[in-house]
Scaffold this active site. Structure first.
Site, short mmCIF file in Angstrom:
data_model
loop_
_atom_site.label_atom_id
_atom_site.label_comp_id
_atom_site.label_asym_id
_atom_site.label_seq_id
_atom_site.Cartn_x
_atom_site.Cartn_y
_atom_site.Cartn_z
N GLU A 25 0.85 -1.20 0.00
CA GLU A 25 0.00 0.00 0.00
C GLU A 25 0.88 1.24 0.00
O GLU A 25 2.04 1.19 0.42
CB GLU A 25 -0.92 0.01 1.23
N ALA A 141 -12.94 1.13 6.18
CA ALA A 141 -13.38 0.35 5.02
C ALA A 141 -12.44 -0.82 4.75
O ALA A 141 -12.76 -1.71 3.97
CB ALA A 141 -13.47 1.26 3.79
N LYS A 159 -3.55 -1.01 14.89
CA LYS A 159 -2.93 -0.09 15.85
C LYS A 159 -3.67 -0.04 17.17
O LYS A 159 -4.89 -0.11 17.22
CB LYS A 159 -2.90 1.32 15.26
#
Ligand code: PSU
Ligand code: MN
Length: 303
Positions: A25, A141, A159
């Site tokens: 990503e 999402a 996290k």
């Protein structure tokens, strides 16, 4: 050439010949880490993937197309530009149509990886249910997309600023398998300890590959979360971390930070409060996750 999907030559060649590919990503480099750690992390992750014998494919949006396999220069350009959009799945059509630059979250990366027949990706931590999500409905999402993109996401859990128990509940509801890689506990990103037990543990990359094959053979749309603890030398003790986490959550509330700005704000404040320690941990776990993702991709291409 696909009008909206630009799979770069090296990635396309690897996919065409069944060689291992790992998607990465780009939001973490553009919105999740400060300069210059972000670009160091980007190249360290790509190097880790290559060192295992796989091809990295960092994903982002440029010039009206989704790019699968950004160059280092393009990643730097995305990070430098102050108007790069944090792109989750719902932002893909608007950002492509406007020909803006966009960095993809786990959700958008998984969607575009699956579309390109890439079955493994690496990140730091997935998004999840934010604390207070039961009233704000702030649920990343990432979770929903994992229910419909058949990609294994290697991460260090989610996290500690998130509501981890509810994050696991939502993944269960969505039918997304969560397995601990050499751990019996869901890691909490900067720290190995969340106190949340996982039902399934695997110790070998080839077992993840086998699980993906089962899902594919049975026509399942879901992906898979592969959670590994941060490297022990890099992990931050939970008690120490919790103090900073409480503080940054208070700050966010006071400053009225919410929605898609929440994650970048919280990570940025944690880095400052911890005197940079969370950044070191973040980079080390990103690299470890990239290496494991590559080993899973290798096992998949051998099967
Ligand atoms: N975890 C990190 N750094 C990040 C993110 C997660 O350690 O930058 C990013 C990922 O791209 C993830 C996104 O998909 O934050 C989740 O954002 P949100 O909570 O707005 O869905
Ligand atoms: Mn959100």
């Amino acid at each position: 050439m696909d009008r909206y999907l630009d799979v770069r030559v090296e990635v396309a060649a690897a996919l065409a010949t069944g060689r291992p590919v790992v998607a990465l990503e780009s939001t973490v480099f553009v919105h999740g880490l400060p300069d210059p750690v972000n670009l160091q992390a980007a190249s360290a992750m790509e190097d880790a993937v290559r060192a295992e014998g796989a091809v990295p494919a960092t994903i982002g949006l440029l010039d009206g197309r989704a790019v699968i396999g950004l160059t280092g220069e393009e990643i730097a350009e995305l990070a430098r530009a102050s108007d790069s959009v944090k792109v989750s799945v719902r932002d893909i059509p608007t950002v492509i149509t406007a020909r803006r630059m966009g960095a993809t979250t786990v959700a958008a990366t998984a969607a575009l990886a699956a579309r390109s027949s890439i079955r493994v990706m690496a990140t730091g931590g997935i998004g999840g249910v934010h604390r207070g999500g039961e009233t704000t409905f702030d649920v990343s999402a990432d979770l929903n997309e994992l229910a419909r993109s058949a990609v294994a996401v290697v991460c260090a859990g989610a996290k500690s600023v998130l509501d981890l128990p509810r994050t696991l509940e939502v993944l269960e509801t969505l039918g997304v398998p969560v397995v601990g890689f050499r751990t019996d506990e869901f890691p909490a990103f900067y720290t190995a300890a969340s106190g949340l037990p996982l039902e399934h543990r695997i110790d070998n990359p080839s077992e993840v590959a086998a699980m993906l094959e089962v899902q594919s053979a049975l026509g399942r749309p879901e992906g898979l979360v592969v959670a590994q603890a941060p490297p022990p030398a890099a992990a931050i003790p939970k008690a120490e971390l919790d103090v900073w986490v409480e503080r940054v959550l208070d700050e966010a509330e006071h400053e009225g930070i919410s929605g898609k700005a929440a994650t970048p704000f919280l990570l940025g404040r944690l880095a400052i409060l911890s005197g940079g320690r969370t950044l070191d941990t973040n980079v080390d776990l990103l690299v470890a996750n990239a290496a494991l993702a590559a080993r899973i991709a290798l096992a998949l291409s051998a099967s």
